[in-house]
Design a protein around this motif. Structure first.
Motif, mmCIF file in Angstrom:
data_model
loop_
_atom_site.group_PDB
_atom_site.id
_atom_site.type_symbol
_atom_site.label_atom_id
_atom_site.label_comp_id
_atom_site.label_asym_id
_atom_site.label_seq_id
_atom_site.Cartn_x
_atom_site.Cartn_y
_atom_site.Cartn_z
ATOM 1 N N GLU A 7 0.860 -0.991 -0.094
ATOM 2 C CA GLU A 7 -0.065 -0.030 -0.128
ATOM 3 C C GLU A 7 0.772 1.372 0.112
ATOM 4 O O GLU A 7 0.581 2.172 -0.760
ATOM 5 C CB GLU A 7 -1.050 -0.136 1.206
ATOM 6 N N PHE A 8 1.909 1.362 0.845
ATOM 7 C CA PHE A 8 2.602 2.642 0.896
ATOM 8 C C PHE A 8 3.432 2.504 -0.352
ATOM 9 O O PHE A 8 3.677 3.768 -0.748
ATOM 10 C CB PHE A 8 3.921 2.334 1.840
ATOM 11 N N ARG A 9 3.931 1.582 -1.313
ATOM 12 C CA ARG A 9 4.241 1.616 -2.535
ATOM 13 C C ARG A 9 3.692 2.493 -3.586
ATOM 14 O O ARG A 9 4.176 3.057 -4.564
ATOM 15 C CB ARG A 9 4.748 0.510 -2.974
ATOM 16 N N THR A 10 2.248 2.478 -3.392
ATOM 17 C CA THR A 10 1.476 3.160 -4.124
ATOM 18 C C THR A 10 1.143 4.542 -3.952
ATOM 19 O O THR A 10 0.553 5.234 -4.496
ATOM 20 C CB THR A 10 0.067 2.584 -4.355
ATOM 21 N N ILE A 11 1.732 5.076 -2.828
ATOM 22 C CA ILE A 11 1.250 6.557 -2.307
ATOM 23 C C ILE A 11 2.608 7.308 -2.549
ATOM 24 O O ILE A 11 3.677 7.011 -1.957
ATOM 25 C CB ILE A 11 1.129 6.525 -0.807
ATOM 26 N N PRO A 12 2.468 8.563 -3.029
ATOM 27 C CA PRO A 12 3.728 9.488 -3.134
ATOM 28 C C PRO A 12 4.379 9.962 -1.806
ATOM 29 O O PRO A 12 3.485 9.893 -0.781
ATOM 30 C CB PRO A 12 3.052 10.733 -3.965
ATOM 31 N N THR A 13 5.542 9.965 -1.790
ATOM 32 C CA THR A 13 5.942 10.413 -0.634
ATOM 33 C C THR A 13 5.705 11.653 -0.232
ATOM 34 O O THR A 13 5.647 12.079 1.099
ATOM 35 C CB THR A 13 7.466 10.545 -0.886
ATOM 36 N N THR A 14 5.272 12.544 -1.078
ATOM 37 C CA THR A 14 4.743 13.996 -0.505
ATOM 38 C C THR A 14 3.197 13.820 0.362
ATOM 39 O O THR A 14 3.037 14.320 1.176
ATOM 40 C CB THR A 14 4.147 14.408 -1.739
ATOM 41 N N CYS A 15 2.437 12.886 -0.177
ATOM 42 C CA CYS A 15 1.172 12.406 0.936
ATOM 43 C C CYS A 15 1.744 12.012 2.250
ATOM 44 O O CYS A 15 1.303 12.419 3.193
ATOM 45 C CB CYS A 15 0.484 11.679 -0.008
ATOM 46 N N ILE A 16 2.564 11.089 2.135
ATOM 47 C CA ILE A 16 3.030 10.369 3.397
ATOM 48 C C ILE A 16 3.792 11.568 4.376
ATOM 49 O O ILE A 16 3.562 11.691 5.534
ATOM 50 C CB ILE A 16 4.215 9.142 2.913
ATOM 51 N N SER A 17 4.481 12.561 3.662
ATOM 52 C CA SER A 17 5.192 13.532 4.080
ATOM 53 C C SER A 17 4.080 14.516 5.014
ATOM 54 O O SER A 17 4.471 14.825 6.127
ATOM 55 C CB SER A 17 6.276 14.476 3.308
ATOM 56 N N ALA A 174 -2.276 9.244 4.905
ATOM 57 C CA ALA A 174 -1.643 9.363 3.646
ATOM 58 C C ALA A 174 -2.743 9.201 2.554
ATOM 59 O O ALA A 174 -2.889 9.749 1.628
ATOM 60 C CB ALA A 174 -0.556 8.464 3.560
ATOM 61 N N LEU A 175 -3.469 8.031 2.582
ATOM 62 C CA LEU A 175 -4.443 7.556 2.076
ATOM 63 C C LEU A 175 -5.552 8.451 1.896
ATOM 64 O O LEU A 175 -6.185 8.962 0.640
ATOM 65 C CB LEU A 175 -4.933 6.052 2.209
ATOM 66 N N ASP A 176 -6.027 9.007 2.876
ATOM 67 C CA ASP A 176 -7.035 10.308 2.747
ATOM 68 C C ASP A 176 -6.347 11.340 2.272
ATOM 69 O O ASP A 176 -7.186 11.966 1.421
ATOM 70 C CB ASP A 176 -7.493 10.512 4.651
ATOM 71 N N LYS A 177 -5.307 11.736 2.404
ATOM 72 C CA LYS A 177 -4.667 12.847 1.704
ATOM 73 C C LYS A 177 -4.586 12.714 0.314
ATOM 74 O O LYS A 177 -4.879 13.699 -0.511
ATOM 75 C CB LYS A 177 -3.078 13.073 2.126
ATOM 76 N N LEU A 178 -4.288 11.411 -0.134
ATOM 77 C CA LEU A 178 -4.232 11.083 -1.557
ATOM 78 C C LEU A 178 -5.384 11.296 -2.238
ATOM 79 O O LEU A 178 -5.620 11.856 -3.295
ATOM 80 C CB LEU A 178 -3.832 9.704 -1.740
ATOM 81 N N VAL A 179 -6.591 10.842 -1.629
ATOM 82 C CA VAL A 179 -8.077 10.936 -2.070
ATOM 83 C C VAL A 179 -8.278 12.357 -2.247
ATOM 84 O O VAL A 179 -9.008 12.705 -3.347
ATOM 85 C CB VAL A 179 -9.094 10.160 -1.417
ATOM 86 N N LYS A 180 -8.003 13.114 -1.221
ATOM 87 C CA LYS A 180 -8.362 14.506 -1.328
ATOM 88 C C LYS A 180 -7.738 15.565 -2.410
ATOM 89 O O LYS A 180 -8.334 16.140 -3.104
ATOM 90 C CB LYS A 180 -8.175 15.370 0.060
ATOM 91 N N ASP A 181 -6.518 15.006 -2.686
ATOM 92 C CA ASP A 181 -5.656 15.627 -3.446
ATOM 93 C C ASP A 181 -6.240 15.267 -5.028
ATOM 94 O O ASP A 181 -5.968 16.239 -5.873
ATOM 95 C CB ASP A 181 -4.284 15.178 -3.453
ATOM 96 N N GLU A 182 -6.667 13.849 -5.287
ATOM 97 C CA GLU A 182 -7.230 13.627 -6.557
ATOM 98 C C GLU A 182 -8.543 14.294 -6.459
ATOM 99 O O GLU A 182 -8.746 14.817 -7.630
ATOM 100 C CB GLU A 182 -7.228 12.105 -6.642
ATOM 101 N N GLU A 183 -9.440 14.334 -5.766
ATOM 102 C CA GLU A 183 -10.645 15.032 -5.765
ATOM 103 C C GLU A 183 -10.627 16.488 -6.011
ATOM 104 O O GLU A 183 -11.214 17.216 -7.121
ATOM 105 C CB GLU A 183 -11.366 15.097 -4.399
ATOM 106 N N ARG A 184 -9.646 17.059 -5.452
ATOM 107 C CA ARG A 184 -9.116 18.693 -5.576
ATOM 108 C C ARG A 184 -8.861 18.836 -7.007
ATOM 109 O O ARG A 184 -9.155 19.848 -7.823
ATOM 110 C CB ARG A 184 -8.482 19.254 -4.642
ATOM 111 N N GLU A 185 -7.835 17.960 -7.339
ATOM 112 C CA GLU A 185 -7.374 18.048 -8.819
ATOM 113 C C GLU A 185 -8.574 17.849 -10.002
ATOM 114 O O GLU A 185 -8.634 18.677 -10.779
ATOM 115 C CB GLU A 185 -6.188 16.911 -9.099
ATOM 116 N N SER A 186 -9.356 16.830 -9.990
ATOM 117 C CA SER A 186 -10.520 16.651 -10.648
ATOM 118 C C SER A 186 -11.387 17.908 -10.669
ATOM 119 O O SER A 186 -11.836 18.335 -11.731
ATOM 120 C CB SER A 186 -11.254 15.487 -10.261
#
Length: 205
Positions: A7-17, A174-186
């Protein structure tokens, strides 16, 4: 391979940070030799003296497949922690990446191996093998404290360490942040009006 590592392999380090408020990033000078390199795995830590890489060889021998060999060599930029021969052995042993708070050499040959190596750069000088060093001990790498077994993740933006004690919490954030980033971008991508609303909202805070 553990599911949490996958799971961590699929998440950008920026989101984890962002999930850890930027507290566990390694020095940004530690970069991949190729931008496409990406890895995640548990830390097999190495503490070694400047100019000595025998402990690195010991780590390669002892590593379990999928582990990340992460080396504390105090940021030394003169003597290489590894060259193409050592990196090739790490690859053969199933190690997922080599992270070095120092430098490597034989850069062209290492790139041809297509194995994730993250370092402060390259040099021409080799290390000796006096035997000074330890493996699987707490280290500081790139200014970040790392314990054996911590999860290490790296990509084009850099390397980050996730303490075992909070890895599940960090994964969720990190997964929550990734989803929010994708929703914002969309929502705002290619939409000038939404971009204005977003910027106005940020300015109003």
């Amino acid at each position: 391979m553990e599911s949490i590592i996958n799971e961590f392999r699929t998440i950008p380090t920026t989101c984890i940070s962002d999930a850890m408020q930027g507290l566990n990033n390694l020095d940004p000078a530690i970069k991949p030799l190729k931008e496409e390199y990406r890895f995640a795995g548990r830390a097999l830590t190495v503490k070694t003296a400047v100019g000595d890489n025998l402990a690195v060889l010991k780590a390669i021998r002892e590593a379990k497949p999928g582990e990340v060999v992460i080396v504390d060599v105090k940021g030394d930029r003169y003597r290489a922690v590894a060259g193409d021969f050592v990196v090739g052995m790490a690859q053969t042993m199933g190690i997922s990446a080599l992270v070095v708070d120092g430098v490597i050499r034989d850069i062209v040959a290492i790139k041809e191996l297509d194995f994730p190596v993250f370092s402060r750069g390259t040099t021409v000088a080799s290390s000796g093998k006096a035997g000074t060093g330890e493996i699987n001990v707490p280290i500081s790498c790139g200014g970040t404290s790392i314990q054996p077994g911590d999860i290490i993740v790296g990509d084009a933006d850099g390397v980050i360490a996730i303490p075992q004690s909070i890895e599940q919490e960090v994964l969720k954030k990190a997964l929550d942040k990734l989803v929010k980033d994708e929703e914002r971008e969309s929502k705002i991508s290619g939409n000038p009006e939404e971009i204005r609303k977003y910027i106005d909202g940020m300015l109003a805070k």
